[in-house]
Design a protein around this motif. Structure first.
Motif, mmCIF file in Angstrom:
data_model
loop_
_atom_site.group_PDB
_atom_site.id
_atom_site.type_symbol
_atom_site.label_atom_id
_atom_site.label_comp_id
_atom_site.label_asym_id
_atom_site.label_seq_id
_atom_site.Cartn_x
_atom_site.Cartn_y
_atom_site.Cartn_z
ATOM 1 N N PRO A 89 -7.369 -7.295 -10.071
ATOM 2 C CA PRO A 89 -7.998 -5.974 -9.951
ATOM 3 C C PRO A 89 -9.504 -6.111 -9.707
ATOM 4 O O PRO A 89 -10.137 -7.024 -10.220
ATOM 5 C CB PRO A 89 -7.740 -5.333 -11.320
ATOM 6 C CG PRO A 89 -6.631 -6.117 -11.925
ATOM 7 C CD PRO A 89 -6.713 -7.493 -11.358
ATOM 8 N N ILE A 90 -10.029 -5.180 -8.942
ATOM 9 C CA ILE A 90 -11.454 -5.164 -8.611
ATOM 10 C C ILE A 90 -12.045 -3.851 -9.101
ATOM 11 O O ILE A 90 -11.508 -2.772 -8.799
ATOM 12 C CB ILE A 90 -11.667 -5.315 -7.088
ATOM 13 C CG1 ILE A 90 -11.119 -6.654 -6.621
ATOM 14 C CG2 ILE A 90 -13.137 -5.148 -6.723
ATOM 15 C CD1 ILE A 90 -11.098 -6.824 -5.113
ATOM 16 N N ASN A 105 -11.946 -0.242 -7.298
ATOM 17 C CA ASN A 105 -10.783 -0.016 -6.439
ATOM 18 C C ASN A 105 -9.892 1.078 -7.002
ATOM 19 O O ASN A 105 -9.707 1.182 -8.211
ATOM 20 C CB ASN A 105 -9.963 -1.296 -6.271
ATOM 21 C CG ASN A 105 -10.513 -2.196 -5.194
ATOM 22 O OD1 ASN A 105 -11.601 -1.976 -4.665
ATOM 23 N ND2 ASN A 105 -9.760 -3.224 -4.863
ATOM 24 N N LYS A 106 -9.333 1.857 -6.103
ATOM 25 C CA LYS A 106 -8.366 2.891 -6.479
ATOM 26 C C LYS A 106 -6.965 2.388 -6.142
ATOM 27 O O LYS A 106 -6.782 1.613 -5.201
ATOM 28 C CB LYS A 106 -8.661 4.194 -5.740
ATOM 29 C CG LYS A 106 -9.975 4.818 -6.161
ATOM 30 C CD LYS A 106 -10.251 6.094 -5.410
ATOM 31 C CE LYS A 106 -11.602 6.665 -5.829
ATOM 32 N NZ LYS A 106 -11.952 7.850 -5.038
ATOM 33 N N GLN A 107 -6.002 2.837 -6.940
ATOM 34 C CA GLN A 107 -4.603 2.465 -6.738
ATOM 35 C C GLN A 107 -3.728 3.701 -6.875
ATOM 36 O O GLN A 107 -4.052 4.617 -7.630
ATOM 37 C CB GLN A 107 -4.162 1.443 -7.787
ATOM 38 C CG GLN A 107 -4.963 0.154 -7.772
ATOM 39 C CD GLN A 107 -4.623 -0.686 -8.981
ATOM 40 O OE1 GLN A 107 -3.539 -1.251 -9.060
ATOM 41 N NE2 GLN A 107 -5.523 -0.742 -9.945
ATOM 42 N N ASN A 144 0.836 -1.192 0.000
ATOM 43 C CA ASN A 144 0.000 0.000 0.000
ATOM 44 C C ASN A 144 0.873 1.246 0.000
ATOM 45 O O ASN A 144 1.993 1.234 0.504
ATOM 46 C CB ASN A 144 -0.903 0.036 1.241
ATOM 47 C CG ASN A 144 -2.024 -0.966 1.147
ATOM 48 O OD1 ASN A 144 -2.402 -1.391 0.064
ATOM 49 N ND2 ASN A 144 -2.560 -1.356 2.277
ATOM 50 N N PHE A 203 -4.269 3.508 -0.539
ATOM 51 C CA PHE A 203 -4.549 2.643 -1.687
ATOM 52 C C PHE A 203 -3.397 1.691 -1.970
ATOM 53 O O PHE A 203 -2.249 1.963 -1.621
ATOM 54 C CB PHE A 203 -4.810 3.483 -2.941
ATOM 55 C CG PHE A 203 -5.893 4.511 -2.776
ATOM 56 C CD1 PHE A 203 -7.172 4.135 -2.389
ATOM 57 C CD2 PHE A 203 -5.633 5.845 -2.997
ATOM 58 C CE1 PHE A 203 -8.175 5.074 -2.240
ATOM 59 C CE2 PHE A 203 -6.633 6.799 -2.841
ATOM 60 C CZ PHE A 203 -7.903 6.416 -2.458
ATOM 61 N N GLN A 204 -3.722 0.592 -2.649
ATOM 62 C CA GLN A 204 -2.685 -0.329 -3.098
ATOM 63 C C GLN A 204 -1.845 0.348 -4.171
ATOM 64 O O GLN A 204 -2.296 1.252 -4.851
ATOM 65 C CB GLN A 204 -3.307 -1.606 -3.664
ATOM 66 C CG GLN A 204 -3.966 -2.468 -2.611
ATOM 67 C CD GLN A 204 -4.521 -3.740 -3.213
ATOM 68 O OE1 GLN A 204 -5.161 -3.717 -4.253
ATOM 69 N NE2 GLN A 204 -4.274 -4.851 -2.543
ATOM 70 N N GLN A 235 -8.432 4.516 -10.914
ATOM 71 C CA GLN A 235 -9.524 3.667 -10.448
ATOM 72 C C GLN A 235 -9.860 2.656 -11.535
ATOM 73 O O GLN A 235 -10.026 3.017 -12.699
ATOM 74 C CB GLN A 235 -10.759 4.495 -10.117
ATOM 75 C CG GLN A 235 -11.896 3.680 -9.540
ATOM 76 C CD GLN A 235 -13.033 4.560 -9.063
ATOM 77 O OE1 GLN A 235 -13.253 5.659 -9.551
ATOM 78 N NE2 GLN A 235 -13.762 4.064 -8.076
ATOM 79 N N THR A 236 -9.959 1.390 -11.130
ATOM 80 C CA THR A 236 -10.297 0.324 -12.065
ATOM 81 C C THR A 236 -11.757 0.434 -12.457
ATOM 82 O O THR A 236 -12.632 0.532 -11.594
ATOM 83 C CB THR A 236 -10.024 -1.055 -11.414
ATOM 84 O OG1 THR A 236 -8.643 -1.111 -11.042
ATOM 85 C CG2 THR A 236 -10.354 -2.190 -12.361
#
Length: 145
Positions: A49-50, A53-55, A3, A7-8, A69-70
């Motif tokens: 990835p989901i 989800n934000k990274q 992380n 976020f990741q 964001q995915t």
């Protein structure tokens, strides 16, 4: 996956010129998709990835440069990757064949083979790839770019 803040982390390519080009494309809005072999996720027991989800995207020095964001995830055979995805990778691919050549060179490269701990790793038509579509939520640290 580690992380960075809340976020990741999202790492594109390996540290170096390729990663920096990919980040520039993300920040410019021309890169909105990415591809990974499914086997890459098993190396570090990373979840797929989901959607939603934000990274945090990090550069070659692990500095946070963007939040993405995915928005879509698909697992397909390498032979089934389409032109829209290839174009949306933001690397200038004008055909699926060009996209595949570029990605095979990366996946068959010494860095990827070392990461996978497989000196003879190769992909073929039936290799499963994870296609992730994302949107840029926020650019961070633009002053240095």
């Amino acid at each position: 996956m580690t992380n960075h803040g809340e976020f990741q982390i999202a790492e594109f390519g390996f540290p170096g010129p390729l990663r920096e080009r990919l980040i520039a494309a993300i920040l410019a809005g021309t890169k909105t998709s990415t591809s990974s072999t499914l086997v890459e996720y098993s190396i570090e027991d990373e979840q797929l990835p989901i959607i939603g989800n934000k990274q945090t995207v990090v550069d070659s020095h692990d500095a946070a440069v963007a939040i993405i964001q995915t928005v879509a995830v698909e697992i397909v055979r390498l032979a089934d990757v389409g032109l829209e995805h290839a174009r949306d990778e933001g690397e200038g691919f004008v055909s699926v064949a060009a996209w595949r050549r570029g990605h095979e060179a990366f996946w068959h490269g010494t860095e990827m083979r070392a990461f996978l701990n497989s000196p003879t790793f190769t992909v073929d038509d039936d290799t499963l790839v994870v296609l992730e579509r994302f949107q840029l939520i926020e650019a961070l640290g633009q002053a240095n770019r």
